[in-house]
Design an enzyme around this catalytic site. Structure first.
Site, PDB file in Angstrom:
ATOM      1  N   ALA A   1       0.841  -1.195   0.000  1.00  0.00           N
ATOM      2  CA  ALA A   1       0.000   0.000   0.000  1.00  0.00           C
ATOM      3  C   ALA A   1       0.872   1.239   0.000  1.00  0.00           C
ATOM      4  O   ALA A   1       2.013   1.224   0.480  1.00  0.00           O
ATOM      5  CB  ALA A   1      -0.913  -0.005   1.230  1.00  0.00           C
ATOM      6  N   ASP A   2       0.319   2.311  -0.560  1.00  0.00           N
ATOM      7  CA  ASP A   2       0.984   3.612  -0.521  1.00  0.00           C
ATOM      8  C   ASP A   2      -0.085   4.649  -0.203  1.00  0.00           C
ATOM      9  O   ASP A   2      -1.085   4.757  -0.921  1.00  0.00           O
ATOM     10  CB  ASP A   2       1.660   3.915  -1.859  1.00  0.00           C
ATOM     11  CG  ASP A   2       2.670   5.049  -1.745  1.00  0.00           C
ATOM     12  OD1 ASP A   2       3.359   5.134  -0.712  1.00  0.00           O
ATOM     13  OD2 ASP A   2       2.754   5.868  -2.670  1.00  0.00           O
ATOM     14  N   THR A   3       0.100   5.383   0.890  1.00  0.00           N
ATOM     15  CA  THR A   3      -0.916   6.311   1.387  1.00  0.00           C
ATOM     16  C   THR A   3      -0.383   7.730   1.428  1.00  0.00           C
ATOM     17  O   THR A   3       0.752   7.953   1.852  1.00  0.00           O
ATOM     18  CB  THR A   3      -1.372   5.899   2.810  1.00  0.00           C
ATOM     19  OG1 THR A   3      -1.861   4.558   2.782  1.00  0.00           O
ATOM     20  CG2 THR A   3      -2.460   6.823   3.333  1.00  0.00           C
TER      21      THR A   3
END
EC number: 3.6.1.9
Length: 197
Positions: free
Chosen positions: A69-71
């Site tokens: 994931a990349d937030t």
């Protein structure tokens, strides 16, 4: 039971995944560098980063399911990542003070056994309270904002700065559990399996 691999060094993502499936996963951080890529929307960029993280980690395993994931925080079309100094944290918090913004996550789940890959983005609206300079300074002194996208942690002391959220709260922390659970089910993995209890 399938091997689950979390492609992230984030302690918050580790805790959230543990909440979903217990200790039944291994952590293997990606070495992908997240270069700035021209011509992509913020959502496309975050998805691209999550895809590359998953593919990078997948090279080190023969089987299993990789989750990455990349937030980031999005405000007025601008990506607010992790501040690199207390001064930048102060600027970010001043910018978000009293405002509505979005926390967006690019999420990728990669099945090494079938080669199937699913990438989706999740967005959560967040409203921050009005912050005085003194309150911003006091929060920065805790050290919490310095390794958080947008310079605040909805699950930490920053919880008292968040007036309300709309959407998946866990996404605002860094891992959209509802969407992840649905994707895992498409891979034949249920979080209610006995092996995950």
């Amino acid at each position: 039971m399938r091997k689950i691999i979390l492609a992230s060094a984030s302690p918050r993502r580790k805790e959230l995944l543990k909440q979903l499936i217990g200790d039944n996963f291994v952590v293997y951080p990606s070495s992908y560098e997240e270069p700035p890529l021209q011509g992509l929307s913020p959502e496309e960029l975050l998805l691209k980063h999550s895809i590359e993280k998953a593919r990078d980690v997948s090279k080190h395993f023969d089987s299993g399911i990789v989750i990455s994931a990349d937030t980031s925080v999005l405000y007025n079309g601008e990506i607010l990542g992790k501040p690199d100094s207390p001064e930048n944290a102060e600027k970010m918090l001043a910018k978000l003070s009293g405002k509505k913004f979005r926390v967006v996550t690019g999420l990728t789940v990669l099945d090494l056994d079938s080669g199937k890959e699913v990438s989706e983005s999740e967005s959560t609206n967040v409203w921050l309270v009005e912050l005085s300079k003194e309150r911003i300074s006091a929060y920065i002194r805790t050290g919490e904002p310095l390794d958080k996208a947008g310079a605040f942690a909805a699950q930490g002391k920053g919880a008292v700065l968040v007036e309300r959220t709309e959407g998946d709260f866990f996404n605002a922390v860094g891992l959209p559990l509802f969407r992840l659970g649905k994707i895992l089910e498409r891979f034949g993995v249920s979080v209610f399996d006995e092996g995950f209890s």
